[in-house]
Each structure stands twice: as structure tokens, then as C-alpha cells.
Design an enzyme around this catalytic site. Structure first.
Site, PDB file in Angstrom:
ATOM      1  N   LYS A   1       5.350   0.002  -3.552  1.00 51.46           N
ATOM      2  CA  LYS A   1       5.904  -0.822  -2.463  1.00 51.46           C
ATOM      3  C   LYS A   1       7.355  -0.380  -2.219  1.00 51.46           C
ATOM      4  O   LYS A   1       7.566   0.683  -1.656  1.00 51.46           O
ATOM      5  CB  LYS A   1       5.748  -2.301  -2.797  1.00 51.46           C
ATOM      6  CG  LYS A   1       4.266  -2.718  -2.791  1.00 51.46           C
ATOM      7  CD  LYS A   1       4.048  -4.217  -2.821  1.00 51.46           C
ATOM      8  CE  LYS A   1       2.601  -4.555  -2.509  1.00 51.46           C
ATOM      9  NZ  LYS A   1       1.762  -4.787  -3.703  1.00 51.46           N
TER      10      LYS A   1
ATOM     11  N   SER B   1       2.808 -12.974  -1.406  1.00 52.91           N
ATOM     12  CA  SER B   1       2.844 -12.091  -0.246  1.00 52.91           C
ATOM     13  C   SER B   1       2.487 -12.772   1.066  1.00 52.91           C
ATOM     14  O   SER B   1       2.806 -12.253   2.128  1.00 52.91           O
ATOM     15  CB  SER B   1       1.904 -10.911  -0.478  1.00 52.91           C
ATOM     16  OG  SER B   1       0.579 -11.377  -0.586  1.00 52.91           O
TER      17      SER B   1
ATOM     18  N   HIS C   1       6.215  -7.464  -5.283  1.00 48.31           N
ATOM     19  CA  HIS C   1       6.879  -7.711  -3.990  1.00 48.31           C
ATOM     20  C   HIS C   1       8.348  -8.090  -4.171  1.00 48.31           C
ATOM     21  O   HIS C   1       8.913  -8.782  -3.312  1.00 48.31           O
ATOM     22  CB  HIS C   1       6.160  -8.829  -3.218  1.00 48.31           C
ATOM     23  CG  HIS C   1       4.946  -8.370  -2.464  1.00 48.31           C
ATOM     24  ND1 HIS C   1       5.019  -7.615  -1.320  1.00 48.31           N
ATOM     25  CD2 HIS C   1       3.628  -8.543  -2.697  1.00 48.31           C
ATOM     26  CE1 HIS C   1       3.804  -7.363  -0.873  1.00 48.31           C
ATOM     27  NE2 HIS C   1       2.941  -7.911  -1.697  1.00 48.31           N
TER      28      HIS C   1
END
Ligand SMILES: *Cc1c(COP(=O)(O)O)cnc(C)c1O
Length: 415
Positions: free
Chosen positions: A257, A198, A226
């Protein structure tokens, strides 16, 4: 009330403030989205994990409402007592299909999934080999299990042990760790990595990781928080992006997310591993089931993503455009394909202060971005981290690039 600990903490909190480590929360007064309201002022959000722009998508909100009407607000139970509804099984099936895995088990968060995944599988005769930059929840999950541990230098696949010039400490590559675990006679060996990291937005070399893991008969575990929903041609994640679907043993990921951004997570793997988790994973056995509203919303996300690649295609185009324009404007950007775009400040004098000042000026321009400075990132690696979304329009992107260029000139970073 005991006063002693509060007095102690008051001093410690003061120290955090002095060291500029205190985390101030900015308050949002609107739903999450490309446009948000902060302190009564509209601004463009470039720091959410809302990669596909689904966080406040009307179809998700509708599906979530409908599921509350059909299956209620809460289950007041863990899964194995009376917390499993038809919709939980349906979501597990859909997620398995989406990720290309045999079965899936739901958790309240990916933090829980990572806290769950290691301990039931690996004991003291086993080994975990973990990337040095793995997420906090992987680190904590590993701490909960008795397996022997090897840490490999971030992204280093080699059979070497050498001084890392970044910190003057000895560091090993992945293959060296695997070799040592094998030589130590470990029964099961598991390599654990984030799919996308990230801070830099770099993507794990899963193809190489699978190659070297297979050579030592090691399992591969990927936390794709992610990546799930947008990396790879049909958004399945890092395994698709790197062409190793079917070669990864365990995937953990989040629904918090790209997949709507509410909450929830899962482990996807073989049916044996998942069944074992249903019987042994402590955050599954002793924590409440995922609420129907979240299940309903996430089911809708699965439907949207399996029907069309439109959103991840738009995210890819937006990311490419933003990266190209920012590079052309003269900013120092870590290259890559990920919608996490790290704009680096290390080559400028007094870079920590510069990055913070830059982010504040951006907010004045109506663009919400965050600066990360030492000691959150290494000295000289100060940065502003931008996260591009499919929810950004062309106009949003242009506005952000114009603001970056204006502030960059003001602060004499770019010509
Ligand atoms: C965000 C994140 C998590 C935590 O996910 P939650 O569902 O919010 O608990 C875990 N791992 C990685 C790599 C993440 O980026």
C-alpha cells in the site's frame, strides 16, 4: 474436462451479474500514479492505496533495478533452505527500527503474514478477541488456529452485552469479551484489530485497547496495512498516532500500500515471537522468499521515510484540504484524519443507484473513484470512497473537488 461444475458456475456468475455483485475490472494502461490511463483516456486516480505516491517513484524503480542487478531476479527457495540474502536481513532490521519493534519477519504479502501469525502462538486453551470489522485476512488467519474466539462490536471498548440496533443481534464490547476469556481460564489472550478500517477510514482506539488489554494481561495485535508509512507524526503507524508505541505486542503490515505498493508484508514483534515464527509459521516455511526487486524497492522506501516526514506531511495537508473543501461543498463525509474519505449517500433517495451513477459520471469528468453499495456495505451506508495521496498536486485536488461539486449539483445532492 468436467462440464458439470462449469455449467453450475455459469448460472452462479449470471446471478452475481443480476445482483450487481459481479466485480468488473477496469484496465489501466499506464503505471500506477495520481494520473493514469484508462481506455486510452487520462484520468486522476482517487482510489489507490498509493498513499505516499511512491508506487511509480523514480528512486524506487532505480533501487529496484539495481537490486536485480546485484542480487538477481529470484531465489527459487524458501527462506530457511537458500532464500535468505543479506538484503532480506537488512530490510527486516530497517522495518523493525521504523516500527519500533525488536525484530521482523518478511512474507510475500500481509495476507500471508495474517495467515501465519495466530496458529503458531495460540492453541485451544488460548483466546483471540477480534473486532467485528477486521480484514478478511485476519478472519482467515484466526480460522487456521484452534484458539477460542470472541468477536467484539466494532470499536466498542465497553464491558457490556446488548442488542446492536444496526442488526438486532446481541453484541459484546471488548472488555466483556476479555472478562469472559479470563473467566474461561484461557492461558494467552490476544486482541486483534485493524489499525485503520478501510471502509470508513476510522482509526482503532489503540490507546484504549492497550489500557483494557493490559488490565486482563492480553496481547495486542494490530494489522497496520492502511496506516504504516503515514499515520502518526513520523508515519510509524497507528501506535504512534495513538501514543502507544512500545505497548503493542505484534504488528502486521503490507508493503503493497503506502510503502511502494508492489507486494510483500511482515510481522514485527519481540525477538522470541519472531524467532518462533521463523520456525513455525507455515506461509514462511512453505512459500517462496520475497524477490530482490521488491526488497530493494522497499529498502529505498524505508530510507526515504526515515530521512524525512515530507511525504506524510504532504498527505496530511492534502487530506485536510480535501476533507474541508468537500464538507464545505455540502457533502456528507465521515469525519476524521485518515486519507480514506467516505462520502455518504444514505440520506438521499435511491442511494445505491445514486452512488453508482455518481462514480460513473466522475469517470466521465476524468476522476476515477469507486462506489460501494449494499450488500458490500450495510443498507443505507452506500458511499463513494476517495483515497487521497501525497502524489496528488493541489491542482489534482481542485480538479477532483470541482468535479464532485459539478456532479453533486447535477444529481441534486448539494445546493
Ligand atoms: C490490504 C490489506 C491486507 C493484505 O495485504 P497484502 O500485502 O496485499 O496481502 C491485509 N490486511 C489489511 C488490513 C489490508 O488492508
Amino acid at each position: 474436462m468436467q462440464k458439470k461444475i462449469n455449467e453450475f458456475l455459469a448460472v452462479e456468475l449470471e446471478k452475481l451479474q443480476e445482483q450487481k455483485l459481479f466485480k468488473n475490472e477496469r484496465i489501466i494502461e499506464s503505471p500506477q500514479g495520481a494520473e493514469i490511463i484508462v481506455k486510452g483516456k487520462k484520468c486522476l486516480n482517487f482510489c489507490a492505496n498509493n498513499y505516499l505516491g511512491l508506487s511509480s517513484h523514480p528512486d524506487l524503480i532505480k533501487a529496484s533495478h539495481e537490486e536485480i542487478d546485484r542480487r538477481g531476479y529470484g531465489l527459487s527457495s524458501v527462506r530457511f533452505i537458500c532464500g535468505t540474502q543479506d538484503i532480506h536481513k537488512e530490510l527486516e532490521k530497517k522495518v523493525s527500527e521504523f516500527l519500533g519493534m525488536e525484530d521482523t519477519i518478511l512474507f510475500s504479502s500481509c495476507f500471508d503474514a495474517n495467515g501465519a501469525v495466530f496458529e503458531p502462538l495460540l492453541g485451544e486453551n488460548d483466546a483471540i478477541i477480534t473486532d467485528a470489522l477486521n480484514h478478511a485476512s485476519i478472519i482467515d488467519g484466526i480460522r487456521l488456529c484452534k484458539a477460542q474466539r470472541w468477536i467484539y462490536k466494532h470499536g466498542d471498548m465497553r464491558d457490556v452485552e446488548e442488542i446492536d440496533p444496526a442488526n438486532d443481534k446481541m453484541a459484546k464490547g471488548l472488555e466483556r469479551c476479555l472478562k469472559e476469556a479470563k473467566a474461561a481460564g484461557c492461558r494467552f489472550i490476544m486482541v486483534a484489530t485493524d489499525g485503520s478500517f478501510s471502509m470508513d477510514g476510522d482509526i482503532a482506539k489503540l490507546d484504549q485497547i492497550c489500557d483494557v488489554a493490559e488490565k486482563y494481561e492480553a496481547l495486542v495485535m494490530v494489522d497496520d496495512s492502511h496506516s504504516t508509512g503515514f499515520l502518526g507524526k513520523t508515519g510509524r503507524g497507528t501506535h504512534e498516532y495513538r501514543g502507544v508505541m512500545g505497548r503493542v505486542d505484534i504488528i502486521t503490515t503490507t508493503f503493497g500500500k503506502a510503502l511502494g505498493g508492489a507486494s510483500g508484508g511482515c510481522i514485527s514483534s519481540s525477538k522470541e515471537i519472531i524467532n518462533w515464527m521463523r520456525n513455525k509459521a507455515r506461509p514462511y516455511l512453505f512459500s517462496n522468499t520475497v524477490a530482490p526487486a521488491v526488497v530493494g524497492g522497499t529498502l529505498k522506501v524505508m530510507e526515504i521515510l526515515m530521512a524525512s516526514t515530507e511525504l506524510r506531511d504532504k498527505l496530511e495537508r492534502n487530506t485536510k484540504y480535501f476533507r474541508e473543501k468537500m464538507t464545505a461543498a455540502g457533502f456528507d463525509i465521515i469525519p476524521g484524519d485518515h486519507p480514506i474519505v467516505a462520502i455518504m449517500f444514505g440520506k438521499y433517495p435511491d442511494c445505491s443507484k445514486l452512488a453508482v451513477d455518481f462514480a460513473n459520471k466522475m469517470l466521465e469528468e476524468g476522476i476515477y473513484v469507486i462506489a460501494f453499495s449494499f450488500p458490500v456495505v450495510a443498507k443505507g451506508k452506500d458511499r463513494i470512497r476517495v483515497q487521497v495521496s501525497a502524489g496528488h498536486s493541489q491542482e489534482h485536488l481542485e480538479k477532483a473537488i470541482a468535479a464532485f461539486t459539478k456532479v453533486g449539483k447535477e444529481l441534486k445532492m448539494i445546493p
